[in-house]
Write an enzyme that holds these catalytic residues in place. Structure first.
Site, PDB file in Angstrom:
ATOM      1  N   GLY A  18     -18.422  -4.295  -3.393  1.00  0.00           N
ATOM      2  CA  GLY A  18     -17.731  -4.283  -4.682  1.00  0.00           C
ATOM      3  C   GLY A  18     -18.420  -3.439  -5.727  1.00  0.00           C
TER       4      GLY A  18
ATOM      5  N   HIS B 169       0.831  -1.203   0.000  1.00  0.00           N
ATOM      6  CA  HIS B 169       0.000   0.000   0.000  1.00  0.00           C
ATOM      7  C   HIS B 169       0.867   1.256   0.000  1.00  0.00           C
ATOM      8  CE1 HIS B 169      -3.611  -2.217   0.209  1.00  0.00           C
ATOM      9  NE2 HIS B 169      -3.591  -2.510   1.492  1.00  0.00           N
TER      10      HIS B 169
ATOM     11  N   ARG C  11     -17.276  -6.683   0.693  1.00  0.00           N
ATOM     12  CA  ARG C  11     -18.538  -6.169   1.228  1.00  0.00           C
ATOM     13  C   ARG C  11     -19.573  -5.991   0.132  1.00  0.00           C
ATOM     14  NH1 ARG C  11     -21.064  -1.283   2.034  1.00  0.00           N
ATOM     15  NH2 ARG C  11     -19.409  -0.257   0.859  1.00  0.00           N
TER      16      ARG C  11
ATOM     17  N   SER D  88     -15.714   2.844   1.089  1.00  0.00           N
ATOM     18  CA  SER D  88     -15.238   1.480   1.278  1.00  0.00           C
ATOM     19  C   SER D  88     -14.287   1.406   2.469  1.00  0.00           C
ATOM     20  CB  SER D  88     -14.547   0.985   0.010  1.00  0.00           C
ATOM     21  OG  SER D  88     -14.088  -0.340   0.167  1.00  0.00           O
TER      22      SER D  88
ATOM     23  N   ARG E  87      -8.725   3.814  -7.420  1.00  0.00           N
ATOM     24  CA  ARG E  87     -10.194   3.813  -7.378  1.00  0.00           C
ATOM     25  C   ARG E  87     -10.646   5.242  -7.131  1.00  0.00           C
ATOM     26  NH1 ARG E  87     -13.670   0.004  -3.182  1.00  0.00           N
ATOM     27  NH2 ARG E  87     -15.680   0.055  -4.312  1.00  0.00           N
TER      28      ARG E  87
ATOM     29  N   TYR F 143      -9.928   0.591 -10.708  1.00  0.00           N
ATOM     30  CA  TYR F 143     -11.004  -0.296 -10.267  1.00  0.00           C
ATOM     31  C   TYR F 143     -12.183  -0.207 -11.234  1.00  0.00           C
ATOM     32  CZ  TYR F 143     -14.333  -2.259  -6.817  1.00  0.00           C
ATOM     33  OH  TYR F 143     -15.255  -3.026  -6.156  1.00  0.00           O
TER      34      TYR F 143
END
Length: 321
Positions: free
Chosen positions: A279, A136, A277, A166, A158, A221
């Site tokens: 997506g 990360h 969770r 999220s 994303r 994403y």
């Protein structure tokens, strides 16, 4: 207290768990013994999860020995790391034996460099190529061997509104991270980078400087959600791997949110329900107030408008009501 827990975590790593599920169980047990305020520690001004990492592990990270054939993912948290990690695992598996079915391998399936202490990095030296792992961290915190070996890095982004929502739900449902009293409290922290791994926008601005570097490819994403088959082919070609259309479709089927969610108990143990969770794209509308939306719009305009990463994020498409 956090430093003491890190020490015991490192000691536990010496007796390596048999599989990923056991490792998750041990991690959850250690987390249950910590107070909320001890679940994060700060290193070089950035917050990290205390049960999964330590000052010692981060200090040793620059000595990680990358290989030219490694398949490395870099992403800010909750940008699709686990999704892309599985795609890369399946692409690597398909490349090793095109004639076999893609098999589910749960042994050390998720490797994040910030969580791998010296004993586990020593084990990684014995892993066959291509190794799939991630971080990360942004470009400036990558181990020097990544550049020396010309290791290819796949950078996943994303849109920031969905990322924030999220990340919030991830914190609220994750026993390894402190939860927040409300979405409003989390949003304030997120906007100033007082969450794990710091600021989304700082992360993006540093990668923007290197978006055209050899050995760096940015994918989003949203791009993968639009056309996963095309995304899988693009990723495979980036790593010099040729896949048949049949194999691409097998990887796509396994890479759907429904399939990954259904398999999450096997791939991520009890932690799977925390990671997978919804997506969805556009989930930000469920929590953002109009004022918060405008604040994020202004932040994006100030930081990423006119940049190549900003263009790839298609902010006007995905982040405007």
């Amino acid at each position: 207290m956090a430093s003491e827990e890190n020490a015991s975590a490192k000691a536990g790593a010496a007796g390596e768990p048999q599989n990923f599920q056991e490792r998750v169980k041990n991690i959850l047990e250690r987390a249950s013994k910590l107070q909320s305020e001890d679940l994060l520690f700060r290193y070089n001004g950035v917050l990290y999860p205390a049960v999964l990492s330590s000052v010692e592990t981060l200090q040793e990270l620059p000595r990680f020995e990358a290989r030219s054939g490694d398949m490395m993912i870099a992403s800010y948290p909750k940008c699709g790391f686990n999704w892309v990690n599985q795609l890369l695992q399946d692409i690597a598996s398909a490349n090793q034996n095109e004639s076999e079915e893609v098999k589910l391998d749960t042994h050390f399936k998720v490797l994040l460099l910030e969580f791998e202490d010296s004993s586990r990095r020593e084990m990684m030296k014995n892993y066959p190529s291509p190794r799939v792992y991630g971080t990360h961290h942004h470009y400036e915190n990558l181990p020097q061997s990544v550049f020396e070996e010309k290791t290819k890095v796949l950078v996943v982004f994303r849109n920031p509104k969905d990322n924030a929502v999220s990340y919030y739900h991830f914190c609220q449902n994750n026993p390894l991270l402190p939860s927040f009293a409300s979405w409003d409290e989390f949003f304030k922290k997120y906007m100033i980078g007082e969450v794990g791994w710091g600021s989304y926008f700082d992360h993006a601005l540093i990668w923007e400087k290197h978006i055209d570097d050899e050995g760096v490819m940015v994918i989003t994403y949203e791009e993968l959600k639009e056309n996963l088959g095309k995304g899988v082919q693009k990723i495979a070609e980036y790593y010099g791997i040729s896949l048949s259309e049949e194999r691409i479709q097998k990887i796509v089927r396994r890479g759907s949110f429904q399939a990954m969610s259904e398999n999450s108990q096997e791939t991520h143990s009890s932690f799977g329900k925390v990671i997978f969770r919804r997506g969805a794209v556009g989930d930000w509308k469920s929590l953002f107030t109009e004022e918060q939306s405008q604040e994020m719009d202004a932040k994006f305009e100030a930081c990423l408008a006119g940049t190549k990463i900003g263009a790839k994020l298609k902010y006007d498409v995905y982040c405007k009501a």
